[in-house]
Design an enzyme around this catalytic site. Structure first.
Site, mmCIF file in Angstrom:
data_model
loop_
_atom_site.group_PDB
_atom_site.id
_atom_site.type_symbol
_atom_site.label_atom_id
_atom_site.label_comp_id
_atom_site.label_asym_id
_atom_site.label_seq_id
_atom_site.Cartn_x
_atom_site.Cartn_y
_atom_site.Cartn_z
ATOM 1 N N LYS A 197 0.831 -1.201 0.000
ATOM 2 C CA LYS A 197 0.000 0.000 0.000
ATOM 3 C C LYS A 197 0.875 1.265 0.000
ATOM 4 O O LYS A 197 2.100 1.174 0.021
ATOM 5 C CB LYS A 197 -0.958 -0.046 1.187
ATOM 6 C CG LYS A 197 -1.968 -1.216 1.078
ATOM 7 C CD LYS A 197 -3.133 -0.927 0.151
ATOM 8 C CE LYS A 197 -3.878 -2.144 -0.349
ATOM 9 N NZ LYS A 197 -4.662 -2.897 0.601
HETATM 10 C C1 LIG Z 1 -5.710 -3.924 0.980
HETATM 11 C C2 LIG Z 1 -7.173 -3.626 1.121
HETATM 12 C C3 LIG Z 1 -7.869 -3.879 2.307
HETATM 13 C C4 LIG Z 1 -7.275 -4.654 3.448
HETATM 14 O O1 LIG Z 1 -6.155 -4.064 3.985
HETATM 15 P P1 LIG Z 1 -5.303 -4.894 5.075
HETATM 16 O O2 LIG Z 1 -4.481 -3.852 5.755
HETATM 17 O O3 LIG Z 1 -4.495 -5.886 4.318
HETATM 18 O O4 LIG Z 1 -6.281 -5.534 6.003
HETATM 19 C C5 LIG Z 1 -9.174 -3.473 2.404
HETATM 20 N N1 LIG Z 1 -9.800 -2.867 1.390
HETATM 21 C C6 LIG Z 1 -9.177 -2.622 0.220
HETATM 22 C C7 LIG Z 1 -9.918 -1.918 -0.864
HETATM 23 C C8 LIG Z 1 -7.856 -3.016 0.046
HETATM 24 O O5 LIG Z 1 -7.246 -2.817 -1.145
#
Ligand SMILES: *Cc1c(COP(=O)(O)O)cnc(C)c1O
Length: 395
Positions: A197
């Protein structure tokens, strides 16, 4: 490393990965210091990270650090009393985490089709799916392009819905009115610090809210339903052994080494975003004459996080989506797809008897979307390589 394995046969010596984290010496030093400090679980660094993150968004915001965005979304809905017999509006164009947390609470996610331009929740379609049982809506700022906040607020106000924003792609970003995502009027907004991310702590997340009661409940439920956390007892009560359990909580806290890394990433977030914005601008200029629909440009004053760069193959392209990705991969550029809409996955389709016809936009667009590499450590040469390869494959 992909390609470094001796048995791996590839036509390209150094394939470009789809995504890489941007970790420098400052992050490594901060994590080392945290390890040397002797405090490994949630402690002083987590408190500092929460305070710095909240301050970054502006006055009146409280931040609650968690070990994933999934955990943060779960905590937000729990604090809002989402439970059996209630429904929550969720775009079908998302990662399964957005909807699964609704199921964890015994409630039902009601999937909604998306806007054909941004692939964000279609607010008009959402309104049509509202029933007397609908209590909340979870917009996803897809790719880092914020959902229009004015329309979202109007929908929520008209139907008395709580808004929990899935901002996993949207740090840092701002809405059409210039307000940062997370600083608006929603009940809660949740960011992800997963490895790929826009900022990362390996795994981690942040729930932000302007509601002190929601923040208090989330803090309690984040750590086993303790009335006060371990660091609080250590700090204010000389490490007293006494604690009280006031609810059946979860184990969702972030750790101090992760928070130390997050603090450094937070300080670099806008610089990394600008690099991605520059890459997006390069792509836009280079792909103008190719048979591709390019991502919508943000409104003036709106900040796009550019977490993803999603193109769509036009009918006149020489290849369909799967062939395009295969050819890109053969030439050493890894691509991905965001997202396989939830209504196409076995669990969601079978549990709620969903059909492709119920989501005409998402079903149609899924067939032609491709995510190209866009990450802040890409060199100028690597950006040129993506451009050259896309141009070659579509030429
Ligand atoms: C990556 C993601 C999540 C989950 O994030 P985590 O930190 O891995 O729990 C939730 N929603 C979207 C749209 C994502 O891309």
């Amino acid at each position: 490393m992909i390609g470094s394995h001796p048995e791996q046969v590839t036509t390209v010596s150094d394939p470009l990965p789809f995504a890489l984290p941007d970790i420098g010496e400052a992050e490594i030093a901060a994590v080392s210091d945290a390890l040397r400090s002797g405090w490994l679980t949630a402690g002083p660094m987590v408190s500092r990270f929460e305070e710095a993150f909240a301050a970054h968004l502006g006055p009146g915001v409280t931040a609650v650090a968690v070990n994933s965005a999934t955990a943060g979304l779960h905590l937000a809905l729990e604090a809002l009393d989402v439970g059996p017999g209630t429904e929550v509006l969720v775009p079908t164009w998302t990662f399964t985490a957005t909807a699964e947390v609704v199921r964890h609470l015994g409630a039902d996610p009601v999937l909604v089709d998306v806007d054909p331009v941004t692939l964000n929740l279609d607010l008009a379609a959402a309104e049509r799916r509202i029933t007397p049982r609908t209590v909340a809506v979870m917009p996803v700022h897809f790719a880092g392009h914020a959902v229009p906040s004015a329309g979202l607020r109007a929908l929520a106000a008209a139907h008395d819905l709580a808004v929990v924003e899935d901002a996993a792609h949207a740090f840092p970003a701002s809405c059409e009115d210039g307000v940062p995502v997370g600083a608006g009027q929603s009940a809660a907004t949740v960011f992800s610090f997963y490895a790929t991310k826009t900022i990362t702590t390996g795994d981690g997340g942040m729930l932000v809210t302007r509601d002190p009661d929601l923040a208090r409940r989330a803090r309690t439920m984040r750590l086993h339903g303790f009335s006060r956390d371990c660091f609080d007892r250590y700090r204010n009560d000389r490490g007293s052994w006494r604690y009280d359990v006031v609810a059946a909580g979860f184990k969702y806290n972030l750790t101090d080494p992760a928070a130390a890394m997050g603090l450094v990433q937070l300080g670099r977030a806008e610089t990394m975003r600008r690099r991605r914005e520059w890459i997006a601008a390069r792509y836009r200029a280079a792909f103008a004459d190719l048979p591709l629909d390019l991502p919508a440009t943000p409104a003036a004053g709106q900040r796009h996080a550019w977490h993803l760069y999603v193109v769509r193959l036009r009918p006149d392209a020489p290849l369909r989506r799967d062939g395009f990705i295969q050819e890109m991969s053969r030439l050493g550029v890894s691509c991905s797809v965001h997202f396989i809409p939830l209504h196409l996955h076995t669990y969601w389709r079978d549990t709620y008897r969903l059909t492709e016809q119920m989501f005409p936009v998402a079903s149609r667009e899924f067939a032609r979307v491709v995510s190209l590499p866009i990450f802040s450590t890409m060199s100028d040469d690597q950006v040129d390589r993506v451009i050259g390869t896309v141009t070659k494959v579509l030429g």
